[in-house]
Enzyme design. Structure first.
Site, PDB file in Angstrom:
ATOM      1  N   LYS A 177      66.523  86.153 -43.143  1.00 27.47           N
ATOM      2  CA  LYS A 177      66.846  85.697 -44.463  1.00 27.47           C
ATOM      3  C   LYS A 177      68.332  85.260 -44.793  1.00 27.47           C
ATOM      4  O   LYS A 177      68.506  85.082 -45.773  1.00 27.47           O
ATOM      5  CB  LYS A 177      66.124  86.271 -45.688  1.00 27.47           C
ATOM      6  CG  LYS A 177      64.828  86.661 -45.359  1.00 27.47           C
ATOM      7  CD  LYS A 177      63.943  85.313 -45.042  1.00 27.47           C
ATOM      8  CE  LYS A 177      63.059  85.229 -43.998  1.00 27.47           C
ATOM      9  NZ  LYS A 177      62.840  83.870 -43.293  1.00 27.47           N
ATOM     10  N   HIS A 214      67.941  89.370 -34.012  1.00 24.07           N
ATOM     11  CA  HIS A 214      68.356  90.187 -35.319  1.00 24.07           C
ATOM     12  C   HIS A 214      68.792  91.422 -34.899  1.00 24.07           C
ATOM     13  O   HIS A 214      69.155  92.404 -35.855  1.00 24.07           O
ATOM     14  CB  HIS A 214      67.070  90.228 -36.011  1.00 24.07           C
ATOM     15  CG  HIS A 214      66.629  89.019 -36.848  1.00 24.07           C
ATOM     16  ND1 HIS A 214      67.420  88.028 -37.327  1.00 24.07           N
ATOM     17  CD2 HIS A 214      65.285  88.548 -36.640  1.00 24.07           C
ATOM     18  CE1 HIS A 214      66.295  86.894 -37.705  1.00 24.07           C
ATOM     19  NE2 HIS A 214      65.182  87.178 -37.250  1.00 24.07           N
ATOM     20  N   SER A 226      65.165  86.164 -51.008  1.00 25.91           N
ATOM     21  CA  SER A 226      64.474  85.564 -49.771  1.00 25.91           C
ATOM     22  C   SER A 226      63.415  86.340 -49.046  1.00 25.91           C
ATOM     23  O   SER A 226      62.620  85.891 -48.739  1.00 25.91           O
ATOM     24  CB  SER A 226      65.622  85.105 -49.091  1.00 25.91           C
ATOM     25  OG  SER A 226      65.134  84.199 -48.098  1.00 25.91           O
TER      26      SER A 226
END
Ligand code: A3P
Length: 346
Positions: free
Chosen positions: A83, A151, A181
């Protein structure tokens, strides 16, 4: 160009494996279930591995990528917390690095028909698929340069990433907007993939502030890349979502210079920079049919989940003053003395 296909594992069986903890890969079951855990956002549990939180399946992918992934000097790795602008970064770097093969003015540009998420695969998601071949696919036009996203925190990247001359671009985002988000995204995934209701906002906020969100704590994730970018600026380019929103063209030029593919005078005069930032803008991508109604390769979830508002400051519509102050205090305390700051206007 080789666009990835979903040949080995169907979306539904991967999703099933992801959600069923009994489907741990045999070799890691014991080591995963003995880790500290807490209730997951999407899965029954999240596990804390070396200070960072993971769903078990992606932890498996992370460990497997550590064992098997061989970085190459020409690899470009895009790293983010979920996000923080992953989809946008993927689009920008794809368009930037393939601009000779795919001029952005072309009606057949791959970004017009393929989700950025599917054009650049995520390392640990890829390795989480048990039937995946050991080699990460070549994703780019010339068969040499690979674009890969992750990530993973810097500390947990496969060793070969540090040993090779590959480059990393990291995008971070102010934690208040990132949290909002993330909450929206998780609720959408819970409804769409698992049939669960929303996570109560205060509960989600508490988890986020304790660092218990995917790949969190967010502060350790951001600081790992931030410190590396200071020490090794030719290896890690550290960008902020809010600044990219303010000056997309300037950031594209920075990325191009960092990746050693600067825009030529001719390209500058021909408006190539503006062409790329327009093609990759929220307004443009979110209105494409593939991103409005298409489904992702990995989970089969709606591509539109990656496009919500694309604005800076939406936290103001969600966080109480008390919540905003609490997150600001966490940021101040954790980033003190590091030089990493978020503009208070965000
Ligand atoms: P919001 O939920 O605040 O709208 P990620 O790609 O890391 O999953 O991040 C998703 C966030 O980036 C969402 O934020 C999404 O709307 C926003 N986003 C997606 N594409 C974007 C783009 N081209 N430009 C700016 N923001 C974008």
């Amino acid at each position: 160009m080789a666009v990835p296909s979903d040949s080995n594992t169907s979306n539904s069986s991967f999703l099933h494996q992801f959600l069923q903890e009994s489907c741990y890969p045999e070799e890691l079951r014991d080591s995963i279930i003995s880790l500290p855990k807490e209730e997951g956002w999407l899965t029954p549990h999240m596990y804390n591995y070396r200070g960072f939180w993971f769903d078990s399946k992606f932890l498996y992918g992370a460990l497997r990528s550590q064992q098997q992934f061989q970085a190459q000097h020409s690899d470009i790795i895009l790293s983010t917390l979920p996000k923080c602008g992953t989809t946008w970064l993927k689009a920008l770097v794809f368009a930037l690095t393939t601009r000779k093969q795919f001029p952005v003015s072309q009606q057949t540009h791959p970004l017009l028909t393929t989700s950025p998420q599917d054009l650049i695969l995520n390392l640990e998601f890829f390795y989480a698929r048990e039937n995946s071949p050991p080699n990460f696919p070549t994703m780019n036009n010339n068969g040499v340069m690979r674009l890969i996203s992750t990530h993973l925190p810097l500390e947990l990247l496969p060793k070969s990433v540090g040993e090779s001359k590959c480059k990393l671009i990291y995008v971070c985002r102010n934690p208040k907007d990132t949290f909002v988000s993330f909450w929206h995204f998780m609720n959408k995934m819970r409804g769409e993939l698992v049939g669960l209701g929303e996570i109560p906002f205060p509960e989600a906020f508490d988890k986020y502030c304790r660092g218990a969100s995917h790949y969190g704590p967010f502060w350790d994730h951001m600081l790992g890349y931030w410190m590396e970018s200071l020490e090794n600026p030719s290896k890690v380019l550290f960008l902020k979502y809010e600044e990219m929103k303010k000056e997309p063209d300037a950031h594209l030029r920075r990325m191009a210079a960092f990746l050693e593919c600067p825009f030529s005078e001719e390209e500058e005069e021909g408006g190539v920079v503006g062409g790329i930032s327009r093609l990759c803008s929220f307004e443009s991508l979110s209105n494409l049919e593939v991103n409005k109604t298409g489904k992702g390769l990995l989970f089969g979830n709606s591509n539109n989940a990656y496009f919500r508002k694309g604005k800076v400051g939406d936290w103001r519509n969600h966080l109480t003053d008390e919540m905003a102050t609490k997150l600001d205090q966490i940021v101040e305390e954790k980033f003190k003395g590091t030089g990493l700051k978020f503009n208070s206007d965000y």
